[in-house]
Enzyme design. Sequence first.
Site, PDB file in Angstrom:
ATOM      1  N   SER A  12       0.831  -1.199   0.000  1.00 38.10           N
ATOM      2  CA  SER A  12       0.000   0.000   0.000  1.00 38.10           C
ATOM      3  C   SER A  12       0.868   1.253   0.000  1.00 38.10           C
ATOM      4  O   SER A  12       0.606   2.205  -0.746  1.00 38.10           O
ATOM      5  CB  SER A  12      -0.933  -0.020   1.209  1.00 38.10           C
ATOM      6  OG  SER A  12      -1.791   1.087   1.185  1.00 38.10           O
ATOM      7  N   ARG A  35       0.891   8.454   6.611  1.00 34.20           N
ATOM      8  CA  ARG A  35      -0.021   7.589   7.367  1.00 34.20           C
ATOM      9  C   ARG A  35      -1.454   8.098   7.271  1.00 34.20           C
ATOM     10  O   ARG A  35      -2.393   7.304   7.179  1.00 34.20           O
ATOM     11  CB  ARG A  35       0.413   7.452   8.827  1.00 34.20           C
ATOM     12  CG  ARG A  35      -0.365   6.352   9.529  1.00 34.20           C
ATOM     13  CD  ARG A  35       0.448   5.585  10.535  1.00 34.20           C
ATOM     14  NE  ARG A  35       1.550   4.845  10.007  1.00 34.20           N
ATOM     15  CZ  ARG A  35       1.485   3.607   9.507  1.00 34.20           C
ATOM     16  NH1 ARG A  35       0.340   2.967   9.454  1.00 34.20           N
ATOM     17  NH2 ARG A  35       2.554   3.006   9.070  1.00 34.20           N
ATOM     18  N   HIS A  38      -2.628   7.266   3.781  1.00 32.30           N
ATOM     19  CA  HIS A  38      -2.847   5.809   3.745  1.00 32.30           C
ATOM     20  C   HIS A  38      -4.153   5.429   4.433  1.00 32.30           C
ATOM     21  O   HIS A  38      -4.915   4.600   3.938  1.00 32.30           O
ATOM     22  CB  HIS A  38      -1.652   5.118   4.414  1.00 32.30           C
ATOM     23  CG  HIS A  38      -1.787   3.644   4.554  1.00 32.30           C
ATOM     24  ND1 HIS A  38      -2.164   3.044   5.732  1.00 32.30           N
ATOM     25  CD2 HIS A  38      -1.588   2.653   3.665  1.00 32.30           C
ATOM     26  CE1 HIS A  38      -2.198   1.737   5.561  1.00 32.30           C
ATOM     27  NE2 HIS A  38      -1.849   1.463   4.320  1.00 32.30           N
TER      28      HIS A  38
END
Length: 196
Positions: A12, A35, A38
């Site tokens: 990912s 993050r 994501h």
Amino acid sequence: MTRVVHPIEQESYRRLRARLDTSHFPPLTRAVVERVVHSAADLEYANDLVMDEDELATAHAALHAGAPVVVDVEMVGAGITRRETVCRLRDAESGPGLTRSAHAIRLAYQQVGPGALWVIGNAPTALEELLTLDAAPALVIGLPVGFVGAVESKAALRESGLPAVSNVSEKGGSAVAAAALNALLYHPVSHSEEQS
């Protein structure tokens, strides 16, 4: 404790970096941006988030030294891994001019005092209440979501001068707020932090 990254997460991140160049960000800012992006699969966060690397470094040190982590809702706490959190929403009550979320922030501050990391991903009124307290936070992750009060509460956070991670738009939420804190949790501790 070393964190083992699952192959799905590795892939990912590889795909994220193929679509979004984050190499120009300083290390902790990059960790938070990646993050958050994501967690939401939303590349626009790279241009929407507002933070300062020096403030992140100070917060990172405080976090790894054991500073308390306070969350506005249990869903944020559930998303924060490898760390206990304080959430007082179950104990809170609404009243005239006071939402339950705001009361929970008051209760949490009474419990933890100054120096905590505050992670607000749901209620703009929780962030607004925090700004009225003399909380002296290590960091405020202020990412409440919504069309009423979210933008205004995050603007007030930025204007407050408190060390913060926020964003400009209505976007936010529990997942991205937890992701921002996790970015600091997962980022390695430097030798200078270990010695201080």
